[in-house]
Design a protein around this motif. Structure first.
Motif, PDB file in Angstrom:
ATOM      1  N   PRO A 177       0.807  -1.230   0.000  1.00 59.69           N
ATOM      2  CA  PRO A 177       0.000   0.000   0.000  1.00 59.69           C
ATOM      3  C   PRO A 177       0.841   1.282   0.000  1.00 59.69           C
ATOM      4  O   PRO A 177       0.414   2.291  -0.565  1.00 59.69           O
ATOM      5  N   GLU A 178       2.023   1.222   0.589  1.00 61.99           N
ATOM      6  CA  GLU A 178       2.841   2.434   0.701  1.00 61.99           C
ATOM      7  C   GLU A 178       3.317   2.947  -0.655  1.00 61.99           C
ATOM      8  O   GLU A 178       3.737   4.096  -0.767  1.00 61.99           O
ATOM      9  N   VAL A 200       1.356   2.954  -3.380  1.00 61.17           N
ATOM     10  CA  VAL A 200       0.208   3.390  -4.188  1.00 61.17           C
ATOM     11  C   VAL A 200       0.162   4.904  -4.368  1.00 61.17           C
ATOM     12  O   VAL A 200      -0.152   5.376  -5.459  1.00 61.17           O
ATOM     13  N   PRO A 201       0.470   5.712  -3.360  1.00 59.87           N
ATOM     14  CA  PRO A 201       0.445   7.167  -3.575  1.00 59.87           C
ATOM     15  C   PRO A 201       1.380   7.626  -4.695  1.00 59.87           C
ATOM     16  O   PRO A 201       1.031   8.541  -5.446  1.00 59.87           O
ATOM     17  N   VAL A 203      -6.360   3.895  -8.706  1.00 57.44           N
ATOM     18  CA  VAL A 203      -5.985   3.486  -7.343  1.00 57.44           C
ATOM     19  C   VAL A 203      -6.864   2.335  -6.868  1.00 57.44           C
ATOM     20  O   VAL A 203      -6.379   1.391  -6.242  1.00 57.44           O
ATOM     21  N   ASN A 263      -5.401  -1.128  -5.708  1.00 54.86           N
ATOM     22  CA  ASN A 263      -5.721  -1.667  -4.376  1.00 54.86           C
ATOM     23  C   ASN A 263      -6.264  -3.093  -4.489  1.00 54.86           C
ATOM     24  O   ASN A 263      -5.905  -3.984  -3.710  1.00 54.86           O
ATOM     25  N   ILE A 277      -3.512  -5.557  -5.073  1.00 56.78           N
ATOM     26  CA  ILE A 277      -2.705  -5.800  -3.874  1.00 56.78           C
ATOM     27  C   ILE A 277      -3.454  -6.695  -2.895  1.00 56.78           C
ATOM     28  O   ILE A 277      -2.911  -7.653  -2.347  1.00 56.78           O
ATOM     29  N   VAL A 278      -4.723  -6.374  -2.678  1.00 50.09           N
ATOM     30  CA  VAL A 278      -5.487  -7.065  -1.637  1.00 50.09           C
ATOM     31  C   VAL A 278      -5.950  -8.442  -2.095  1.00 50.09           C
ATOM     32  O   VAL A 278      -5.837  -9.419  -1.355  1.00 50.09           O
ATOM     33  N   ARG A 298      -4.456  12.985   2.937  1.00 46.42           N
ATOM     34  CA  ARG A 298      -4.595  11.768   2.158  1.00 46.42           C
ATOM     35  C   ARG A 298      -5.119  10.640   3.048  1.00 46.42           C
ATOM     36  O   ARG A 298      -4.586  10.399   4.135  1.00 46.42           O
ATOM     37  N   MET A 346      -5.751   6.926   2.231  1.00 44.76           N
ATOM     38  CA  MET A 346      -5.689   5.819   1.276  1.00 44.76           C
ATOM     39  C   MET A 346      -5.392   4.530   2.031  1.00 44.76           C
ATOM     40  O   MET A 346      -5.324   4.514   3.259  1.00 44.76           O
ATOM     41  N   MET A 347      -5.166   3.454   1.266  1.00 49.07           N
ATOM     42  CA  MET A 347      -5.009   2.145   1.885  1.00 49.07           C
ATOM     43  C   MET A 347      -3.831   2.116   2.855  1.00 49.07           C
ATOM     44  O   MET A 347      -3.897   1.466   3.897  1.00 49.07           O
ATOM     45  N   ALA A 348      -2.762   2.817   2.531  1.00 46.37           N
ATOM     46  CA  ALA A 348      -1.599   2.831   3.423  1.00 46.37           C
ATOM     47  C   ALA A 348      -1.887   3.551   4.736  1.00 46.37           C
ATOM     48  O   ALA A 348      -1.259   3.256   5.753  1.00 46.37           O
ATOM     49  N   PHE A 384      -7.572  13.627  -1.007  1.00 43.13           N
ATOM     50  CA  PHE A 384      -7.674  12.356  -1.723  1.00 43.13           C
ATOM     51  C   PHE A 384      -8.108  11.278  -0.758  1.00 43.13           C
ATOM     52  O   PHE A 384      -7.459  11.040   0.258  1.00 43.13           O
ATOM     53  N   ASP A 397      -9.849   7.201  -0.990  1.00 46.72           N
ATOM     54  CA  ASP A 397     -10.332   6.107  -1.836  1.00 46.72           C
ATOM     55  C   ASP A 397     -11.287   5.239  -1.017  1.00 46.72           C
ATOM     56  O   ASP A 397     -11.661   5.608   0.102  1.00 46.72           O
ATOM     57  N   SER A 406     -10.742   2.594   0.554  1.00 44.34           N
ATOM     58  CA  SER A 406     -10.134   2.213   1.837  1.00 44.34           C
ATOM     59  C   SER A 406     -10.384   3.295   2.880  1.00 44.34           C
ATOM     60  O   SER A 406     -10.648   3.003   4.047  1.00 44.34           O
TER      61      SER A 406
END
Lengths: 143, 120
Positions: A9-10, A12-13, A41, A45, A48-49, B19, B21-23, B52, B54, B56
């Motif tokens: 996940p890190e 993805v940005p 995205v 995601n 990845i998942v 942000r 997001m998933m992270a 932003f 998503d 997640s």
């Protein structure tokens, strides 16, 4: 144009930033850029998942721009999608299951296929007519 | 800390980051759950800085709602930008959350709920 990220996940940005830049170069306005980026995205995601789960791997992001549209492919070599993405709108009270609904709503075309051991999600967004007319003439093809 | 919090009596305003997001989701989700477990059950999620988010990130909102409602509290959403609002409406979360444009009104809403429950 294409690049790869590790399926964590890190990363993805970084992918989101590059996709957003590509959308802007293609001529999309900020809303169109944002929508396309969110959709990409979501596909990343999912790879990845669901495709890789706990295993290491890479996610490939490829895009191609024409005079009137931008197509983005997100590909992985994880497990095959068990069934076609749901066409049913997700229950708003659930925590998960919104990705494909977002992709289908914000992209003009979206599809999944298994191609040569890859899961490939292809998403296309058309430039609004006014933006196509006003877009500077550049060479077509990959950006 | 994944976010900052401003406390107003029994109401917490969680300032979500730019942000979500998933992270980012696991740490935000866990910190909110820790808040709820410590007794902070009325939470306003301030989306005004979120550029932003998503699906997640949306799951974090739902998770926070479930955690607070399980202990008699609630979560309200505050000042989503137009682009975030469009995602909220696309996924019908406006049917699940009350959304406020004013922090004062959101705090009053949760504070009045808290008083009503205390009286009851």
């Amino acid at each position: 144009m294409k690049f790869w990220i590790r399926n964590v996940p890190e990363h993805v940005p970084e992918a989101a930033h590059r996709i957003a830049s590509a959308c802007a170069k293609a001529g999309f306005d900020p809303i169109g850029c944002h929508q396309a980026t969110v959709c990409a995205v979501e596909a990343i995601n999912n790879a990845i998942v669901h495709a890789y789960r706990e295993h290491n791997g890479y996610v490939a992001i490829r895009w191609q721009c024409t005079d009137s549209s931008l197509s983005i492919e997100v590909a992985d070599r994880g497990i095959r999608m068990e069934r076609d993405p749901d066409a049913v709108e997700p229950d708003p009270t659930t925590e998960r299951g919104r990705g494909w609904h977002i992709i289908r709503a914000w992209m003009d075309e979206a599809s999944y296929e298994r191609r040569a051991n890859e899961n490939v999600v292809t998403m296309t967004k058309h430039l609004p007519a006014g933006l196509v007319a006003n877009r500077p003439k550049t060479s077509s093809g990959p950006i | 800390m994944a976010f900052t919090v401003d406390q107003f009596a029994e109401v917490d305003v969680v300032r979500l980051p730019r942000r979500v997001m998933m992270a980012d989701a696991p740490s935000i989700r866990n910190e909110i759950r820790t808040m709820v477990e410590s007794g902070r059950r009325n939470i306003i999620l301030d989306l005004s800085d979120v550029a932003f988010i998503d699906s997640s990130g949306l799951s974090v909102l739902i998770s926070a709602r479930e955690a607070t409602r399980a202990v008699g509290g609630d979560v309200l959403l505050l000042k989503p930008t137009s682009i975030v609002r469009s995602l909220i409406e696309l996924t019908r979360l406006q049917e699940v959350f009350e959304i406020f444009g004013s922090e004062e009104h959101a705090v009053q809403r949760l504070a009045s709920t808290n008083v009503a429950m205390a009286v009851y």
